[in-house]
Scaffold this motif. Structure first.
Motif, short mmCIF file in Angstrom:
data_model
loop_
_atom_site.label_atom_id
_atom_site.label_comp_id
_atom_site.label_asym_id
_atom_site.label_seq_id
_atom_site.Cartn_x
_atom_site.Cartn_y
_atom_site.Cartn_z
N THR A 215 0.83 -1.21 0.00
CA THR A 215 0.00 0.00 0.00
C THR A 215 0.86 1.25 0.00
O THR A 215 0.64 2.18 -0.78
N ALA A 216 1.87 1.28 0.88
CA ALA A 216 2.75 2.45 0.93
C ALA A 216 3.47 2.61 -0.41
O ALA A 216 3.69 3.74 -0.86
N ARG A 218 2.22 1.88 -3.30
CA ARG A 218 1.26 2.49 -4.22
C ARG A 218 1.12 3.97 -3.93
O ARG A 218 1.07 4.80 -4.84
N VAL A 219 1.06 4.33 -2.63
CA VAL A 219 0.97 5.75 -2.27
C VAL A 219 2.19 6.49 -2.79
O VAL A 219 2.11 7.62 -3.25
N ALA A 220 3.36 5.83 -2.74
CA ALA A 220 4.60 6.45 -3.19
C ALA A 220 4.66 6.51 -4.72
O ALA A 220 5.63 7.01 -5.27
N LEU B 50 -5.59 9.66 -0.93
CA LEU B 50 -4.26 9.21 -1.35
C LEU B 50 -4.24 8.78 -2.82
O LEU B 50 -3.19 8.48 -3.37
N LEU B 52 -5.72 6.06 -4.05
CA LEU B 52 -5.73 4.61 -4.24
C LEU B 52 -7.03 4.16 -4.92
O LEU B 52 -7.08 3.10 -5.51
N ARG B 73 4.62 12.32 -5.54
CA ARG B 73 4.18 11.34 -4.56
C ARG B 73 4.90 11.46 -3.23
O ARG B 73 4.37 11.16 -2.18
N ASP B 74 6.17 11.88 -3.30
CA ASP B 74 6.97 11.93 -2.07
C ASP B 74 6.48 13.02 -1.11
O ASP B 74 6.91 13.07 0.03
N TYR B 78 2.43 8.29 4.30
CA TYR B 78 1.27 7.50 4.73
C TYR B 78 1.67 6.55 5.85
O TYR B 78 2.64 5.79 5.71
N PRO B 104 11.44 7.00 -3.78
CA PRO B 104 10.82 7.76 -4.88
C PRO B 104 11.74 8.86 -5.39
O PRO B 104 11.70 9.20 -6.57
N ARG B 151 9.93 7.34 8.05
CA ARG B 151 9.99 7.07 6.61
C ARG B 151 9.38 8.23 5.83
O ARG B 151 9.93 8.67 4.83
#
Lengths: 339, 245
Positions: A215-216, A218-220, B50, B52, B73-74, B78, B104, B151
């Motif tokens: 999931t992370a 995909r978010v990235a 987000l 998704l 994205r960075d 999340y 990323p 992170r």
């Protein structure tokens, strides 16, 4: 299957039958194989090791060493995504691929290496596994089970259709064989090895992110389905490469057993990768040597050695973690008075 | 500057929508808490934000771009509920996990010394630099959540999106966790936090979104306490602190 390429790579021991475009790379690969042979012969002569006098053993060691790098390399990502069984599924479809190759050779009277048809069929199957689980939302193990049985069924049917010519050679693919690693097979394997290591080298970070936290990832902004497909395609290549000496039935062990052992010992992912490759190399070198000495089947011997190493790793890991816990207790005991 | 913009968004996995006609914006530096009963669409809303999922109706933008096509994205970090559920046996150190925040930025290139420096800084900020070489699976729940925040920090996120981050974290660590979020927010981090603990949200955030499929309340915690939004959203006569979700 009309997709099987008609690259005229013969199963014979001569590279000279390969014409035209594939000439230059095969020449280079052939040169590497020759130098490797020279090296092992020299070592064998100097140390008086009998098994290094045979050309087929040179190729067996070369193929084994390369497999022991790329199988755990891919296996580490698979095992930690709970996809340990994908190797099994693809091995069975690779078996179908071998049957397809032998079938085409018999019917059309051409000389396609069954390993090439196995690579193609296994990669199609790899895509099928991903597509089935993406389209039907079924769990990955369901799609793997479907592809696994389809592959084996297809192989069995093709072989029975043409029983006379095919059944003879099929044992070597089911159980693998050291002595049948031909020069062109070794070339195919070097090619697969280069592709696998290059792709993993380039996409290491992305594969690690997807493996650890989808999931992370995909978010990235990573294209997760795409990396999943890359991963299964690479698996298909490794499986076919390892099938030569491991055989269809045991091939998945190289993807899983050294990785499971390394996970017991390693703290970081890099350590785990390195440790799994070391364990796999040990298993392959010891396994091939033992199988030569006692004339036992190579695939089985390698897997038994690997499992032995795994058991050793588990025990060592337990000792290590007890020691860590004791260290923690001492550490907190020392910290306390300072509070 | 508007970081998150949700305009008249509806979304449903099936025919009945989980999120209905929702509209709100989150400006830079805001600390927003999202509360609502189970199944009220809190997590779905986060996942829509987000990018998704694609909303059935309406538009969502991050930093002024549609969230599905969002490229930077960075800029969004999340932190989910414990993700190690599926990776229990995976050997990976805290430092390796935090370094992922740099991936990323690095693309297919090599990890630079600058990437490693930022990773160390992020670990220091959340106060777990002494655990950098531990296996992430050996950490407590609270320490793991700090690692995931690190992170996001290593990735230079401007917005932190957290989905029930304190589930399975002991009370003492939860306090320290909210202190950390407050400190990050003071330093300019935009925070969108989904949380089942209403009390904690009212105490720590600057703005409350209360929802149950649609938005029932949007405003500061003080006003929320005086309104009847909680009772309406949860559909029961409850007093603060006694809501079990």
């Amino acid at each position: 299957m009309s997709v099987t390429p008609t690259i005229p790579l013969a199963t014979g021991d001569t590279a000279s039958v390969v014409p035209g475009v594939t000439g230059v790379p095969t020449d280079a690969l052939g040169w590497i194989i020759d130098r490797w042979s020279d090296l092992l012969s020299a070592v064998g002569d100097a140390a008086g090791i009998e098994m290094l006098q045979y050309g087929f053993m040179h190729r067996a060691f070369l193929v084994g060493i390369l497999i022991a790098v790329m199988a755990p390399l891919i296996g580490t990502f698979l095992v930690h995504r709970q996809l340990a069984l994908i190797g099994d599924a693809l091995a069975h479809t690779a078996f179908a691929g071998v049957a397809v190759g032998l079938f085409i050779n018999a019917v059309l009277d051409v000389g396609i290496s069954p390993y090439l048809s196995a690579v193609v069929v296994a990669m199609i199957a790899a895509l099928a596994i991903e597509l089935i689980s993406e389209v039907t939302d079924a769990y990955n193990d369901v799609s793997m089970a479907i592809v696994l049985s389809t592959g084996f069924a297809l192989g069995a049917v093709l072989i029975s259709l043409n029983a006379g010519g095919l059944a003879v050679g099929i044992n070597q693919y089911l159980f693998g064989n050291l002595a049948t690693v031909s020069r062109s097979n070794a070339m195919i394997l070097i090619g697969l090895f280069l592709i696998v290591t290059l792709v993993v080298g380039t996409t290491y970070k992305q594969l690690l992110y997807v493996t650890f936290d989808e999931t992370a990832a995909r978010v990235a902004g990573l294209n997760v389905p795409w990396y999943n497909r890359v991963m299964t395609m690479l698996t298909a290549m490794v499986v076919v490469g390892a099938m030569q000496i491991m055989g269809v039935i045991l091939v998945a062990a190289m993807l899983v057993v050294p990785v499971a052992g390394a996970a017991q010992l390693a703290r970081s992912f890099r350590e785990a990768l390195l440790a799994s490759i070391i364990l796999a190399e040990l298993a392959v070198l010891v396994g091939i040597t033992l199988s030569f000495q006692y004339e036992a089947t190579a695939g089985g011997t390698i897997v038994l050695v690997a499992v032995g190493l795994y058991v050793g790793a588990v025990l060592l890991g337990k000792v290590q973690s007890t020691r860590d816990i004791e260290d923690d207790i001492h550490a907190t005991a020392e910290e306390r008075p300072a509070d | 500057m508007t970081h998150i913009s949700v305009e008249d968004v509806s979304f449903g996995y099936t025919a009945s929508p989980v999120v209905r006609n929702m509209t709100f914006t989150v400006e830079a530096g805001e600390y927003v808490g999202v509360i609502g009963p189970n199944g009220s669409g809190k997590s779905t809303l986060l996942q829509l934000v987000l990018g998704l999922y694609e909303p059935d109706e309406g538009t969502i933008s991050l930093f002024g771009q549609p969230s599905r096509a969002f490229v930077d994205r960075d800029r969004v970090g999340y932190v989910a509920q414990d993700v190690t559920e599926n990776t229990k046996e995976m050997p990976i150190t805290v430092a390796e996990v935090v370094l992922m925040g740099r991936f990323p930025h690095a693309g297919f290139g090599r990890i630079s010394s600058d990437d490693r420096k930022r990773t160390r800084e992020a670990l220091r900020t959340v106060g777990i630099d002494h655990l950098a070489d531990r296996k992430i699976t050996k950490l407590s729940g609270g320490q793991r959540q700090r690692a995931y925040i690190a992170r996001a920090l290593a990735g230079e996120a401007d917005v932190l999106v957290l989905d029930e981050p304190t589930v399975g974290v002991d009370a003492e660590s939860v306090e320290a966790f909210f202190d950390l979020l407050e400190r990050l927010n003071d330093n300019g981090m935009t925070i969108l936090l989904v949380e089942h603990d209403i009390e904690a949200v009212l105490e720590h955030t600057d703005r409350v979104l209360c929802l149950n499929r649609e938005l029932y309340f949007d405003g500061p915690p003080e006003t929320f306490v005086e309104s009847d939004a909680l009772a309406r959203a949860y559909g029961i006569d409850t007093r603060r602190g006694e809501v079990t979700t």
